[in-house]
Design a protein around this motif. Structure first.
Motif, PDB file in Angstrom:
ATOM      1  N   THR A  16     115.874 116.488 -20.378  1.00 35.50           N
ATOM      2  CA  THR A  16     117.099 115.911 -20.295  1.00 35.50           C
ATOM      3  C   THR A  16     117.226 114.530 -21.322  1.00 35.50           C
ATOM      4  OG1 THR A  16     117.525 116.831 -18.002  1.00 35.50           O
ATOM      5  CG2 THR A  16     119.094 114.914 -18.995  1.00 35.50           C
ATOM      6  N   ALA A  17     118.062 114.670 -22.181  1.00 38.36           N
ATOM      7  CA  ALA A  17     118.376 113.403 -23.176  1.00 38.36           C
ATOM      8  C   ALA A  17     119.673 112.825 -22.600  1.00 38.36           C
ATOM      9  CB  ALA A  17     118.433 113.984 -24.475  1.00 38.36           C
ATOM     10  N   GLY A  18     119.360 112.127 -21.579  1.00 36.57           N
ATOM     11  CA  GLY A  18     120.529 111.335 -21.047  1.00 36.57           C
ATOM     12  C   GLY A  18     121.085 111.895 -19.663  1.00 36.57           C
ATOM     13  N   THR A  19     120.368 111.398 -18.663  1.00 37.92           N
ATOM     14  CA  THR A  19     120.693 111.919 -17.246  1.00 37.92           C
ATOM     15  C   THR A  19     122.024 111.177 -16.787  1.00 37.92           C
ATOM     16  OG1 THR A  19     119.378 110.040 -16.304  1.00 37.92           O
ATOM     17  CG2 THR A  19     118.043 112.244 -16.708  1.00 37.92           C
ATOM     18  N   THR A  20     122.442 112.145 -16.090  1.00 35.80           N
ATOM     19  CA  THR A  20     124.040 111.575 -15.528  1.00 35.80           C
ATOM     20  C   THR A  20     123.991 110.055 -14.775  1.00 35.80           C
ATOM     21  OG1 THR A  20     124.384 114.138 -15.517  1.00 35.80           O
ATOM     22  CG2 THR A  20     126.039 112.551 -14.259  1.00 35.80           C
ATOM     23  N   ASP A  21     122.806 110.014 -13.916  1.00 34.80           N
ATOM     24  CA  ASP A  21     122.996 108.863 -12.931  1.00 34.80           C
ATOM     25  C   ASP A  21     122.054 107.794 -13.872  1.00 34.80           C
ATOM     26  OD1 ASP A  21     124.448 109.709 -10.835  1.00 34.80           O
ATOM     27  OD2 ASP A  21     122.784 110.549  -9.705  1.00 34.80           O
ATOM     28  N   LEU A  22     120.892 108.010 -14.020  1.00 35.13           N
ATOM     29  CA  LEU A  22     119.894 107.066 -14.443  1.00 35.13           C
ATOM     30  C   LEU A  22     120.420 106.508 -16.058  1.00 35.13           C
ATOM     31  CD1 LEU A  22     116.888 107.860 -12.603  1.00 35.13           C
ATOM     32  CD2 LEU A  22     118.430 105.981 -12.084  1.00 35.13           C
ATOM     33  N   GLY A  23     120.896 107.691 -17.006  1.00 36.00           N
ATOM     34  CA  GLY A  23     121.056 107.532 -18.327  1.00 36.00           C
ATOM     35  C   GLY A  23     119.699 107.258 -19.183  1.00 36.00           C
ATOM     36  N   VAL A  24     118.661 107.822 -18.646  1.00 39.22           N
ATOM     37  CA  VAL A  24     117.617 107.827 -19.146  1.00 39.22           C
ATOM     38  C   VAL A  24     117.101 109.049 -19.979  1.00 39.22           C
ATOM     39  CG1 VAL A  24     116.523 106.162 -17.359  1.00 39.22           C
ATOM     40  CG2 VAL A  24     116.037 108.640 -17.437  1.00 39.22           C
ATOM     41  N   ILE A  25     116.304 109.122 -20.851  1.00 41.70           N
ATOM     42  CA  ILE A  25     115.880 110.099 -21.934  1.00 41.70           C
ATOM     43  C   ILE A  25     114.479 110.668 -21.496  1.00 41.70           C
ATOM     44  CG2 ILE A  25     115.601 110.916 -24.104  1.00 41.70           C
ATOM     45  CD1 ILE A  25     117.755 108.923 -25.077  1.00 41.70           C
ATOM     46  N   ASP A  26     114.190 111.834 -21.153  1.00 41.63           N
ATOM     47  CA  ASP A  26     112.937 112.326 -20.943  1.00 41.63           C
ATOM     48  C   ASP A  26     111.848 111.975 -22.229  1.00 41.63           C
ATOM     49  OD1 ASP A  26     113.292 113.140 -18.414  1.00 41.63           O
ATOM     50  OD2 ASP A  26     113.831 115.125 -18.875  1.00 41.63           O
ATOM     51  N   PRO A  27     110.766 112.007 -22.206  1.00 36.95           N
ATOM     52  CA  PRO A  27     109.695 111.877 -23.414  1.00 36.95           C
ATOM     53  C   PRO A  27     109.857 113.102 -24.158  1.00 36.95           C
ATOM     54  CG  PRO A  27     108.414 112.262 -21.334  1.00 36.95           C
ATOM     55  CD  PRO A  27     109.790 112.026 -21.217  1.00 36.95           C
ATOM     56  N   LEU A  28     110.777 113.404 -24.943  1.00 38.42           N
ATOM     57  CA  LEU A  28     111.042 114.653 -25.805  1.00 38.42           C
ATOM     58  C   LEU A  28     109.898 115.348 -26.643  1.00 38.42           C
ATOM     59  CD1 LEU A  28     114.635 114.281 -26.905  1.00 38.42           C
ATOM     60  CD2 LEU A  28     113.725 115.119 -24.466  1.00 38.42           C
ATOM     61  N   LYS A  29     109.283 114.302 -27.363  1.00 41.28           N
ATOM     62  CA  LYS A  29     108.160 114.508 -28.096  1.00 41.28           C
ATOM     63  C   LYS A  29     106.858 114.908 -27.280  1.00 41.28           C
ATOM     64  CE  LYS A  29     105.880 113.154 -32.587  1.00 41.28           C
ATOM     65  NZ  LYS A  29     106.716 114.135 -33.173  1.00 41.28           N
ATOM     66  N   ALA A  30     106.523 114.447 -26.263  1.00 44.41           N
ATOM     67  CA  ALA A  30     105.426 114.911 -25.377  1.00 44.41           C
ATOM     68  C   ALA A  30     105.758 116.229 -24.623  1.00 44.41           C
ATOM     69  CB  ALA A  30     105.163 113.802 -24.392  1.00 44.41           C
ATOM     70  N   ILE A  31     107.199 116.171 -24.142  1.00 43.25           N
ATOM     71  CA  ILE A  31     107.350 117.526 -23.611  1.00 43.25           C
ATOM     72  C   ILE A  31     107.243 118.519 -24.505  1.00 43.25           C
ATOM     73  CG2 ILE A  31     109.366 118.791 -22.387  1.00 43.25           C
ATOM     74  CD1 ILE A  31     109.926 116.050 -21.350  1.00 43.25           C
ATOM     75  N   ALA A  32     107.670 118.555 -25.803  1.00 44.61           N
ATOM     76  CA  ALA A  32     107.972 119.508 -27.002  1.00 44.61           C
ATOM     77  C   ALA A  32     106.390 120.090 -27.092  1.00 44.61           C
ATOM     78  CB  ALA A  32     108.269 119.152 -27.955  1.00 44.61           C
ATOM     79  N   GLU A  33     105.371 118.911 -27.111  1.00 44.93           N
ATOM     80  CA  GLU A  33     103.986 119.381 -27.417  1.00 44.93           C
ATOM     81  C   GLU A  33     103.373 120.323 -26.354  1.00 44.93           C
ATOM     82  OE1 GLU A  33     102.234 115.590 -27.792  1.00 44.93           O
ATOM     83  OE2 GLU A  33     102.902 115.199 -29.859  1.00 44.93           O
ATOM     84  N   ALA A  71     123.706 116.735 -23.603  1.00 38.91           N
ATOM     85  CA  ALA A  71     125.036 116.451 -23.402  1.00 38.91           C
ATOM     86  C   ALA A  71     125.761 115.409 -23.459  1.00 38.91           C
ATOM     87  CB  ALA A  71     125.734 117.351 -22.182  1.00 38.91           C
ATOM     88  N   TYR A  72     124.820 114.298 -22.711  1.00 35.91           N
ATOM     89  CA  TYR A  72     125.344 112.725 -22.759  1.00 35.91           C
ATOM     90  C   TYR A  72     124.670 112.147 -24.179  1.00 35.91           C
ATOM     91  CZ  TYR A  72     125.415 108.193 -20.634  1.00 35.91           C
ATOM     92  OH  TYR A  72     125.782 106.906 -20.225  1.00 35.91           O
ATOM     93  N   GLY A  73     123.535 112.333 -24.208  1.00 34.29           N
ATOM     94  CA  GLY A  73     122.658 111.431 -25.288  1.00 34.29           C
ATOM     95  C   GLY A  73     122.622 112.029 -26.710  1.00 34.29           C
ATOM     96  N   GLY A  74     123.340 113.127 -26.893  1.00 37.61           N
ATOM     97  CA  GLY A  74     123.153 113.791 -28.187  1.00 37.61           C
ATOM     98  C   GLY A  74     123.786 113.077 -29.348  1.00 37.61           C
ATOM     99  N   GLY A  75     124.803 112.223 -28.828  1.00 37.39           N
ATOM    100  CA  GLY A  75     125.489 111.394 -29.911  1.00 37.39           C
ATOM    101  C   GLY A  75     124.531 110.359 -30.596  1.00 37.39           C
ATOM    102  N   LEU A  76     123.497 110.119 -30.070  1.00 32.60           N
ATOM    103  CA  LEU A  76     122.430 109.215 -30.347  1.00 32.60           C
ATOM    104  C   LEU A  76     121.595 109.564 -31.840  1.00 32.60           C
ATOM    105  CD1 LEU A  76     120.457 107.812 -27.308  1.00 32.60           C
ATOM    106  CD2 LEU A  76     122.435 106.887 -28.327  1.00 32.60           C
ATOM    107  N   LEU A  77     121.782 111.060 -32.140  1.00 29.43           N
ATOM    108  CA  LEU A  77     121.497 111.459 -33.249  1.00 29.43           C
ATOM    109  C   LEU A  77     122.311 110.444 -34.653  1.00 29.43           C
ATOM    110  CD1 LEU A  77     121.544 115.024 -32.815  1.00 29.43           C
ATOM    111  CD2 LEU A  77     119.432 113.848 -33.311  1.00 29.43           C
ATOM    112  N   TRP A  78     123.478 110.124 -34.302  1.00 33.15           N
ATOM    113  CA  TRP A  78     123.986 109.444 -35.241  1.00 33.15           C
ATOM    114  C   TRP A  78     124.160 107.849 -35.058  1.00 33.15           C
ATOM    115  CZ3 TRP A  78     125.183 113.976 -33.373  1.00 33.15           C
ATOM    116  CH2 TRP A  78     125.257 115.142 -34.228  1.00 33.15           C
ATOM    117  N   ALA A  79     123.413 107.486 -33.999  1.00 39.87           N
ATOM    118  CA  ALA A  79     123.253 105.950 -33.814  1.00 39.87           C
ATOM    119  C   ALA A  79     122.423 105.170 -34.516  1.00 39.87           C
ATOM    120  CB  ALA A  79     123.331 105.681 -32.118  1.00 39.87           C
ATOM    121  N   PRO A  80     122.611 104.247 -35.526  1.00 42.11           N
ATOM    122  CA  PRO A  80     121.629 103.666 -36.160  1.00 42.11           C
ATOM    123  C   PRO A  80     120.579 102.938 -35.405  1.00 42.11           C
ATOM    124  CG  PRO A  80     123.821 102.986 -36.856  1.00 42.11           C
ATOM    125  CD  PRO A  80     124.000 103.801 -35.635  1.00 42.11           C
ATOM    126  N   GLN A  81     120.884 102.328 -34.188  1.00 44.61           N
ATOM    127  CA  GLN A  81     119.818 101.648 -33.319  1.00 44.61           C
ATOM    128  C   GLN A  81     119.218 102.274 -32.502  1.00 44.61           C
ATOM    129  OE1 GLN A  81     121.549  98.098 -31.502  1.00 44.61           O
ATOM    130  NE2 GLN A  81     122.939  97.988 -33.195  1.00 44.61           N
TER     131      GLN A  81
END
Length: 503
Positions: free
Chosen positions: A241-258, A272-282
């Motif tokens: 999950t990239a942006g959990t509904t309650d806590l708003g945290v992102i799982d460690p995607l790179k480590a999970i992908a490995e 669904a929640y965090g996908g917009g960060l792809l375009w967020a500069p910070q």
């Protein structure tokens, strides 16, 4: 239509509350009072009526005191595009119903895949994250089962399968009972619902432990995959999950992908929640590793300021859409699909047949505002959440939970005069009183058996002063509830004393 726009414009200018503050029984009575079988009242009167019934009593997501759920205020260009697509009424299931609309949607899918790093990717717009997650897991199920069938048909000189060669291989039902989906307890409920709809066993969703912040533990995921294999079960997919509904945290995607790559397991990332960060500069770096996913969900109607519905499912390899393809002679004949100049019928990739041209809203918003500006707006709401959390931490009568990667803040009203049980009881009461008054809309949730109030900040125009005003309302409401309880207690004591004296 012009009258509707004028009326809405006036309401947006003058609305002073997040909700109507009207009693539900009164609203129900107003709805029931409308005779839907009577003769038509004409356009003007019907629209005046729905303005008074619906718009006057709507929940206003643009209002700074609306901080409850993942509902965003919408970009004006998207609203204009919504009117255009509704009036033309395009359906983008087949090319002969849509023409350029299909080409525009496919261009947006290619654009999104490009930002995800899916060079050979594909995708489809959907009604929302729930449908996107369902289709992703459907594709995972079918591709995994197809892979098992292919391996079963390969020549094999090893020992016969369990049950003996004379009994034949396992049936599809047998294989379904072995499939497992791995996700954390913070994954969206649509994951377990999808498992049910896909005919998997009750225990098909395996809960992977999280760290203290609520993020999936990659080492625990690896251990869970090994345990599944040891139990002769089949890992169908891992859902990060990239942006959990309650806590708003992102799982460690790179480590999970490995871990998933090593185990050759389908990785679906619910962004669904965090996908917009792809375009967020910070904050784009928080999605490092998303390019290694097999499939990704993005809701543009959460962090891209789009009217619902505007979601997309993206797949890293276009060939993985094969299980969705279904041909019908009146719609997308298989013979025509095999020709060199086959029409791009998107029903081949969609669970829906008739489907709105929702992509037009995103297209128009991107052209009007630009992806960079939208990304900066996403950073703005995340920055606001950081500031609000710091503000709460400095307040002795508030308790704040964790730190979000996105724009949610979990907190509780904890005055020194109240014990933990009382503070627990205050959470739903404060939310209900504020909502019924129309003064503020705040969400609530439960984490580790403890209730929390939740702010979900999605309005880039909301200021820290606006949120301070909401927190003041929370504090005043909490004290009011406590004072009411004290008065009730005093009245009970006085009543008991009076009755005792009379006896």
């Amino acid at each position: 239509m012009h009258n509707v726009v004028d009326a809405l414009g006036e309401r947006f200018r003058t609305t002073e509350r997040a909700a109507s503050a009207k009693d539900r029984s009164g609203l129900q009575a107003a709805v029931d009072a409308v005779d839907l079988d009577t003769a038509g009242v004409g356009n003007a009167e019907a629209l005046r009526e729905v303005d008074a019934l619906y718009a006057e009593n709507a929940v206003w997501f643009h209002h700074p005191s609306y901080v409850a759920h993942l509902n965003c205020p919408v970009a004006v260009p998207a609203v204009a595009a919504e009117a255009m697509l509704a009036a033309i009424n395009t359906s983008v299931d087949t090319y002969d119903q849509s023409e350029v609309a299909t080409l525009m949607e496919r261009r947006l899918i290619d654009w999104t895949c490009g930002h995800l790093g899916f060079a050979g990717g594909d995708g489809i717009f959907t009604s929302g994250g729930t449908q996107s997650n369902l289709q992703a897991l459907f594709l995972a199920r079918e591709n995994v089962l197809a892979g098992l069938t292919d391996r079963a048909n390969e020549p094999d000189d090893s020992e016969p399968r369990r049950g003996g060669s004379g009994l034949g291989g396992p049936t599809r039902r047998d294989q379904l009972s072995r499939l497992r989906i791995l996700a954390t307890d913070q994954a969206h409920f649509s994951v377990s619902r999808a498992a049910f709809l896909l005919g998997l066993d009750v225990e098909a969703v395996v809960t992977v432990p999280t760290d203290q912040a609520g993020r999936m533990d990659a080492e625990a995921l690896n251990a869970s995959l090994l345990a599944i294999e040891a139990n002769d079960q089949i890992p169908m997919a891992v859902v990060a999950t990239a942006g959990t509904t309650d806590l708003g945290v992102i799982d460690p995607l790179k480590a999970i992908a490995e871990v998933c790559a090593s185990a050759n397991v389908w990785l679906h990332i619910d962004a669904a929640y965090g996908g917009g960060l792809l375009w967020a500069p910070q904050r784009a770096h928080l999605l490092d590793g998303i390019s290694e996913a097999t499939s990704v969900t993005i809701d543009f109607h959460k962090t891209f300021f789009q009217p619902v519905s505007s979601s997309a499912l993206l797949i890293r390899d276009a060939s993985l859409f094969a299980p969705t393809i279904h041909h019908h002679d009146y719609l997308n004949p298989e013979a025509e699909a095999q020709t060199a100049d086959a029409e791009p019928n998107q029903v081949d990739k969609s669970l829906q047949t008739t489907r709105r041209f929702d992509a037009l809203k995103l297209w128009t918003t991107l052209r009007a505002r630009g992806a960079r500006e939208i990304g900066a707006m996403i950073d703005t709401v995340c920055d606001l959440a950081t500031d609000v959390r710091a503000l709460l931490e400095d307040q002795p009568d508030f308790e704040v939970l964790g730190a979000s990667d996105l724009s949610t803040v979990l907190f509780r009203f904890t005055p020194a005069t109240a014990d933990q049980v009382t503070c627990d009881e205050l959470v739903p009461l404060i939310r209900r009183v504020l909502f019924r008054s129309g003064r503020a809309a705040i969400a609530r949730t439960v984490i580790d058996d403890r209730p929390w109030l939740k702010l979900t900040l999605l309005n880039p125009d909301t200021s820290i002063d606006d949120i301070t005003a909401v927190l003041d309302l929370v504090r005043a409401t909490g004290h009011g509830i406590l004072a009411g309880r004290e008065l009730e207690g005093a009245a009970d004591v006085e009543c008991a004393a009076t009755e005792g004296g009379a006896a």
